[in-house]
Design an enzyme around this catalytic site. Structure first.
Site, PDB file in Angstrom:
ATOM      1  N   GLU A 104     -27.462 -18.121  96.472  1.00 10.49           N
ATOM      2  CA  GLU A 104     -26.508 -17.199  95.869  1.00 10.49           C
ATOM      3  C   GLU A 104     -26.732 -17.080  94.376  1.00 10.49           C
ATOM      4  OE1 GLU A 104     -22.703 -17.482  98.893  1.00 10.49           O
ATOM      5  OE2 GLU A 104     -22.694 -18.722  97.111  1.00 10.49           O
ATOM      6  N   CYS A 124     -28.731 -29.052  97.014  1.00 16.23           N
ATOM      7  CA  CYS A 124     -28.868 -29.986  95.891  1.00 16.23           C
ATOM      8  C   CYS A 124     -28.764 -31.417  96.384  1.00 16.23           C
ATOM      9  CB  CYS A 124     -27.822 -29.719  94.819  1.00 16.23           C
ATOM     10  SG  CYS A 124     -28.112 -30.709  93.341  1.00 16.23           S
ATOM     11  N   CYS A 131     -18.815 -30.779  94.851  1.00 17.92           N
ATOM     12  CA  CYS A 131     -19.629 -29.569  94.755  1.00 17.92           C
ATOM     13  C   CYS A 131     -20.148 -29.141  96.127  1.00 17.92           C
ATOM     14  CB  CYS A 131     -20.797 -29.819  93.807  1.00 17.92           C
ATOM     15  SG  CYS A 131     -21.998 -28.485  93.786  1.00 17.92           S
ATOM     16  N   CYS A 345     -19.573 -20.186  89.145  1.00 19.18           N
ATOM     17  CA  CYS A 345     -20.906 -20.767  89.132  1.00 19.18           C
ATOM     18  C   CYS A 345     -20.793 -22.228  89.523  1.00 19.18           C
ATOM     19  CB  CYS A 345     -21.425 -20.687  87.713  1.00 19.18           C
ATOM     20  SG  CYS A 345     -22.671 -19.496  87.481  1.00 19.18           S
TER      21      CYS A 345
END
Ligand code: SAH
Ligand code: SF4
Length: 371
Positions: A104, A124, A131, A345
């Site tokens: 994204e 990640c 997150c 973000c």
């Protein structure tokens, strides 16, 4: 949603993709094909400055040369799978990559200025406990074409004129675990966007920060601090065991800063975990002496992945921001950008969302200069 002309999945092959390559790399790749070096420079200008999507557009090259280039190389960007626009005008895109993975990216307009939030990996491995990208687990590194391709597609899609583009690497992934590809992408982006308008955000990967420090042309550095002490930091960000806070701070004190530049410290605010005034005071003590600003990011909640983590109420957020300011720091609070498309973000999921189809307020026709 206009399909991209050079969909890599339609033409897999092993032709090198020229997107994301700086002019010197394009020159080296084209050397066996072009009769004179300036031809390679023309190709680079078409791709980098004019955002070309195919060799057919390169009208100042001969037809046989264009055909030869097309046989040997590709100009391919990520494919748009979905786009959604939030009330504050920010747009989030879901991009498809040639191996079927998705990432994204978000564009946030503000006046004539546009901030693009780009991804650097497809997941990640750092695994911060708040997150969603981290919850996806480690993905793969994005290649330079996939990094710069996000910028190229966004420029092409946006309707409103843009005077100035800022780029932040705060999308999916840890950019400083992908320094090889990031380096090439930065070099390419610098042709259009000044390094002082590009920010690389890291969870504190020390070898990566040293790599950045050694670059001749450096983007700005943002560090996700997120906690006032080692114990809470390693609880929220397991990477802090590997790269402890004291070492991180020592490295940042050494980090070379161009005139007027500062390090941004991001601080995700989570109710009951790091939101006390005394926490703000501890942060201020820790970063004292480093030219810096603090970006307070109230947690973007995700009940599905993190049912126990909540955003503090607005009064608490304000108190913390005021305490940081009273301690002499420059503070900004990211109140809402992209919240209604959960596109803040760093809260990017890179997968299809089920539910009602997004409103499309983007267009595939125009192409604009990012300077
Ligand atoms: N891996 C890099 C860059 C991507 S994350 C890094 O960690 O810095 C970008 C930012 O999003 C980081 O500051 C991170 O702390 C923040 N972030 C992650 N999850 C979030 C959430 N749920 N709510 C608000 N911010 C979040
Ligand atoms: Fe990775 Fe950054 Fe998310 Fe941590 S906050 S898991 S480093 S993307």
């Amino acid at each position: 949603m206009a399909p991209l002309r050079n969909d890599p999945r339609a033409e897999p092959g092993d032709r090198p993709n020229l997107v994301g390559q700086p002019p010197r790399a394009i020159a080296a790749l084209l050397e066996p094909v072009v009769d004179r070096p300036f031809r390679a420079r023309q190709v680079a200008r078409w791709i980098i400055d004019r955002n070309a999507t195919g060799f057919a557009e390169m009208t100042n090259l001969s037809k046989p040369l264009r055909a030869e280039l097309d046989r040997r190389f590709r100009i391919a960007d990520p494919e748009i799978l979905e786009a959604s626009t939030s009330d504050d005008g920010s747009v989030k895109w879901l991009f498809g990559l040639d191996d079927g993975l998705t990432i994204e990216g978000v564009a946030m307009p503000e006046g004539g200025k546009l901030t693009m939030c780009l991804s650097s990996q497809t997941g990640c491995a750092v695994g911060c406990t708040f997150c969603v990208t981290g919850a996806l687990g480690g993905g793969r590194n994005l290649r330079p074409d996939e990094i710069v391709g996000q910028y190229r597609v966004m420029l092409r899609q946006l309707e409103a004129p843009v005077d100035r583009v800022n780029i932040v690497f705060m999308g999916m992934g840890e950019p400083l675990l992908n320094t090889g590809h990031l380096g090439l992408a930065l070099e390419t982006l610098y042709e259009r966007v000044s390094p002082k308008r590009i920010t690389v955000s890291t969870s504190g990967i020390l070898p990566g920060i040293r790599w950045l420090a050694g670059l001749e042309r450096r983007p700005k550095l943002a560090v996700s601090l997120n906690a006032p002490d080692q114990e809470r930091r390693q609880h929220l960000m397991p990477i802090a065991r590997r790269y402890p806070l004291v070492d991180l701070m020592a490295e940042l004190r050494r980090f070379p800063l161009e005139h007027g530049r500062r390090i941004t410290f991001e601080y995700v605010l989570i109710r009951g975990l790091n939101d006390r005034v005394t926490d703000a005071e501890a942060v201020a003590r820790m970063i004292r002496g480093i030219p810096s600003k603090v970006n307070v990011i109230p947690l973007n909640e995700d009940p599905e992945h993190f049912p126990d983590l909540r955003r503090p109420d607005d009064a608490t957020i304000n108190q913390l921001a005021i305490a940081l300011r009273d301690a002499g720091l420059t503070v900004t609070v990211r109140w809402s950008k992209g919240l209604d498309v959960d596109a803040a973000c760093g809260q990017l999921k890179g997968r299809h969302q089920r539910g009602s189809p997004p409103r499309l307020e983007v267009r595939g026709a125009s192409q604009r200069d990012g300077r």
